[in-house]
Design a protein around this motif. Structure first.
Motif, PDB file in Angstrom:
ATOM      1  N   GLY A  10       0.808  -1.211   0.000  1.00  0.00           N
ATOM      2  CA  GLY A  10       0.000   0.000   0.000  1.00  0.00           C
ATOM      3  C   GLY A  10       0.832   1.247   0.000  1.00  0.00           C
ATOM      4  O   GLY A  10       2.020   1.222  -0.320  1.00  0.00           O
ATOM      5  N   LEU A  11       0.176   2.334   0.391  1.00  0.00           N
ATOM      6  CA  LEU A  11       0.809   3.648   0.436  1.00  0.00           C
ATOM      7  C   LEU A  11       1.174   3.982   1.883  1.00  0.00           C
ATOM      8  O   LEU A  11       0.329   3.820   2.788  1.00  0.00           O
ATOM      9  N   VAL A  12       2.396   4.448   2.087  1.00  0.00           N
ATOM     10  CA  VAL A  12       2.849   4.803   3.431  1.00  0.00           C
ATOM     11  C   VAL A  12       3.716   6.046   3.326  1.00  0.00           C
ATOM     12  O   VAL A  12       4.384   6.276   2.309  1.00  0.00           O
ATOM     13  N   GLN A  13       3.716   6.851   4.368  1.00  0.00           N
ATOM     14  CA  GLN A  13       4.541   8.059   4.383  1.00  0.00           C
ATOM     15  C   GLN A  13       5.989   7.711   4.689  1.00  0.00           C
ATOM     16  O   GLN A  13       6.277   6.687   5.338  1.00  0.00           O
ATOM     17  N   PRO A  14       6.917   8.545   4.241  1.00  0.00           N
ATOM     18  CA  PRO A  14       8.328   8.330   4.598  1.00  0.00           C
ATOM     19  C   PRO A  14       8.493   8.222   6.108  1.00  0.00           C
ATOM     20  O   PRO A  14       7.880   8.980   6.863  1.00  0.00           O
ATOM     21  N   GLY A  15       9.304   7.266   6.520  1.00  0.00           N
ATOM     22  CA  GLY A  15       9.505   6.996   7.934  1.00  0.00           C
ATOM     23  C   GLY A  15       8.533   5.995   8.513  1.00  0.00           C
ATOM     24  O   GLY A  15       8.710   5.559   9.656  1.00  0.00           O
ATOM     25  N   GLY A  16       7.517   5.636   7.747  1.00  0.00           N
ATOM     26  CA  GLY A  16       6.513   4.701   8.223  1.00  0.00           C
ATOM     27  C   GLY A  16       6.926   3.248   8.066  1.00  0.00           C
ATOM     28  O   GLY A  16       8.052   2.934   7.655  1.00  0.00           O
ATOM     29  N   SER A  17       5.979   2.367   8.390  1.00  0.00           N
ATOM     30  CA  SER A  17       6.232   0.923   8.363  1.00  0.00           C
ATOM     31  C   SER A  17       5.127   0.193   7.618  1.00  0.00           C
ATOM     32  O   SER A  17       3.982   0.650   7.573  1.00  0.00           O
ATOM     33  N   LEU A  18       5.496  -0.935   7.062  1.00  0.00           N
ATOM     34  CA  LEU A  18       4.546  -1.872   6.460  1.00  0.00           C
ATOM     35  C   LEU A  18       5.057  -3.277   6.707  1.00  0.00           C
ATOM     36  O   LEU A  18       6.274  -3.490   6.801  1.00  0.00           O
ATOM     37  N   ARG A  19       4.134  -4.220   6.780  1.00  0.00           N
ATOM     38  CA  ARG A  19       4.530  -5.632   6.838  1.00  0.00           C
ATOM     39  C   ARG A  19       3.886  -6.365   5.686  1.00  0.00           C
ATOM     40  O   ARG A  19       2.648  -6.393   5.572  1.00  0.00           O
ATOM     41  N   LEU A  20       4.708  -6.953   4.845  1.00  0.00           N
ATOM     42  CA  LEU A  20       4.223  -7.792   3.763  1.00  0.00           C
ATOM     43  C   LEU A  20       4.171  -9.237   4.226  1.00  0.00           C
ATOM     44  O   LEU A  20       5.040  -9.692   4.978  1.00  0.00           O
ATOM     45  N   SER A  21       3.159  -9.935   3.758  1.00  0.00           N
ATOM     46  CA  SER A  21       3.041 -11.365   4.013  1.00  0.00           C
ATOM     47  C   SER A  21       3.122 -12.118   2.694  1.00  0.00           C
ATOM     48  O   SER A  21       2.733 -11.595   1.645  1.00  0.00           O
ATOM     49  N   CYS A  22       3.599 -13.337   2.762  1.00  0.00           N
ATOM     50  CA  CYS A  22       3.675 -14.204   1.592  1.00  0.00           C
ATOM     51  C   CYS A  22       3.108 -15.556   2.004  1.00  0.00           C
ATOM     52  O   CYS A  22       3.760 -16.318   2.731  1.00  0.00           O
ATOM     53  N   ALA A  23       1.887 -15.831   1.574  1.00  0.00           N
ATOM     54  CA  ALA A  23       1.211 -17.080   1.921  1.00  0.00           C
ATOM     55  C   ALA A  23       1.512 -18.139   0.876  1.00  0.00           C
ATOM     56  O   ALA A  23       1.353 -17.893  -0.326  1.00  0.00           O
ATOM     57  N   ALA A  24       1.927 -19.306   1.332  1.00  0.00           N
ATOM     58  CA  ALA A  24       2.305 -20.385   0.423  1.00  0.00           C
ATOM     59  C   ALA A  24       1.313 -21.530   0.488  1.00  0.00           C
ATOM     60  O   ALA A  24       0.733 -21.811   1.540  1.00  0.00           O
ATOM     61  N   GLY A  79       5.497 -16.361   5.021  1.00  0.00           N
ATOM     62  CA  GLY A  79       6.704 -15.576   5.238  1.00  0.00           C
ATOM     63  C   GLY A  79       6.353 -14.109   5.377  1.00  0.00           C
ATOM     64  O   GLY A  79       5.279 -13.669   4.923  1.00  0.00           O
ATOM     65  N   TYR A  80       7.262 -13.351   6.007  1.00  0.00           N
ATOM     66  CA  TYR A  80       6.967 -11.951   6.285  1.00  0.00           C
ATOM     67  C   TYR A  80       8.170 -11.065   5.940  1.00  0.00           C
ATOM     68  O   TYR A  80       9.324 -11.476   6.078  1.00  0.00           O
ATOM     69  N   LEU A  81       7.849  -9.848   5.533  1.00  0.00           N
ATOM     70  CA  LEU A  81       8.864  -8.822   5.331  1.00  0.00           C
ATOM     71  C   LEU A  81       8.394  -7.587   6.082  1.00  0.00           C
ATOM     72  O   LEU A  81       7.457  -6.912   5.657  1.00  0.00           O
ATOM     73  N   GLN A  82       9.012  -7.338   7.233  1.00  0.00           N
ATOM     74  CA  GLN A  82       8.699  -6.154   8.026  1.00  0.00           C
ATOM     75  C   GLN A  82       9.593  -5.020   7.553  1.00  0.00           C
ATOM     76  O   GLN A  82      10.832  -5.145   7.574  1.00  0.00           O
ATOM     77  N   MET A  83       8.976  -3.931   7.133  1.00  0.00           N
ATOM     78  CA  MET A  83       9.720  -2.798   6.587  1.00  0.00           C
ATOM     79  C   MET A  83       9.493  -1.576   7.473  1.00  0.00           C
ATOM     80  O   MET A  83       8.359  -1.109   7.610  1.00  0.00           O
ATOM     81  N   ASN A  84      10.561  -1.090   8.062  1.00  0.00           N
ATOM     82  CA  ASN A  84      10.509   0.096   8.921  1.00  0.00           C
ATOM     83  C   ASN A  84      11.341   1.220   8.314  1.00  0.00           C
ATOM     84  O   ASN A  84      12.164   0.987   7.428  1.00  0.00           O
ATOM     85  N   SER A  85      11.126   2.421   8.815  1.00  0.00           N
ATOM     86  CA  SER A  85      11.881   3.597   8.346  1.00  0.00           C
ATOM     87  C   SER A  85      11.892   3.671   6.822  1.00  0.00           C
ATOM     88  O   SER A  85      12.942   3.877   6.198  1.00  0.00           O
ATOM     89  N   LEU A  86      10.721   3.534   6.240  1.00  0.00           N
ATOM     90  CA  LEU A  86      10.633   3.481   4.787  1.00  0.00           C
ATOM     91  C   LEU A  86      11.011   4.809   4.148  1.00  0.00           C
ATOM     92  O   LEU A  86      10.737   5.890   4.699  1.00  0.00           O
ATOM     93  N   LYS A  87      11.625   4.702   2.979  1.00  0.00           N
ATOM     94  CA  LYS A  87      12.082   5.856   2.220  1.00  0.00           C
ATOM     95  C   LYS A  87      11.400   5.865   0.855  1.00  0.00           C
ATOM     96  O   LYS A  87      11.003   4.807   0.361  1.00  0.00           O
ATOM     97  N   PRO A  88      11.326   7.016   0.217  1.00  0.00           N
ATOM     98  CA  PRO A  88      10.723   7.047  -1.129  1.00  0.00           C
ATOM     99  C   PRO A  88      11.410   6.092  -2.107  1.00  0.00           C
ATOM    100  O   PRO A  88      10.745   5.516  -2.977  1.00  0.00           O
ATOM    101  N   GLU A  89      12.698   5.888  -1.943  1.00  0.00           N
ATOM    102  CA  GLU A  89      13.410   4.980  -2.848  1.00  0.00           C
ATOM    103  C   GLU A  89      13.079   3.508  -2.608  1.00  0.00           C
ATOM    104  O   GLU A  89      13.528   2.638  -3.360  1.00  0.00           O
ATOM    105  N   ASP A  90      12.314   3.211  -1.571  1.00  0.00           N
ATOM    106  CA  ASP A  90      11.823   1.845  -1.368  1.00  0.00           C
ATOM    107  C   ASP A  90      10.581   1.550  -2.204  1.00  0.00           C
ATOM    108  O   ASP A  90      10.107   0.417  -2.233  1.00  0.00           O
TER     109      ASP A  90
END
Length: 122
Positions: A10-24, A79-90
């Motif tokens: 989704g959409l998140v502001q710089p410095g924010g967090s998201l967690r992606l999930s990967c269901a197998a 599986g999970y990908l926790q993303m913190n301190s997100l930047k525009p280049e992410d």
């Protein structure tokens, strides 16, 4: 065959967090190592990180080290990908993938999710 489905983007502001999930589904998830990749418009698909089949080993690209954390729950086939301190280049489409090893090259992975958009913007 292993089927993979990502969620949580989704959409998140710089410095924010998201967690992606990967269901197998399909073959035994715990037999496979996982990789996470991303692809920004006009760029090559790049390795973000990976995790061993048991979860005992994790590997990260330098660009995300210290900000992203990869984990897995083999009991939930996820599986999970926790993303913190997100930047525009992410900003990119993020993919999970499965293989017999944690390869840094996309060509090492026979199984891929469909990808999910992550946008970092104010």
């Amino acid at each position: 065959q292993v089927q993979l489905v990502e969620s949580g983007g989704g959409l998140v502001q710089p410095g924010g967090s998201l967690r992606l999930s990967c269901a197998a589904s399909g073959r035994t998830f715990s037999n496979y190592n996982m990789g996470w990749f991303r692809q920004a418009p006009g760029k090559e698909r790049e390795f973000v990180g990976g995790i061993s089949a048991s979860g005992g080993g994790t590997y990260y690209a330098d660009s995300v080290k210290g900000r992203f954390t990869i984990s897995r729950d083999n009991a939930k086939n996820t599986g999970y990908l926790q993303m913190n301190s997100l930047k525009p280049e992410d900003t990119a489409i993020y993919y999970c993938a499965a293989s017999n090893y944690v390869y840094r090259s996309p060509s090492g992975y026979p199984y891929w999710g469909q990808g999910i958009q992550v946008t970092v913007s104010s």
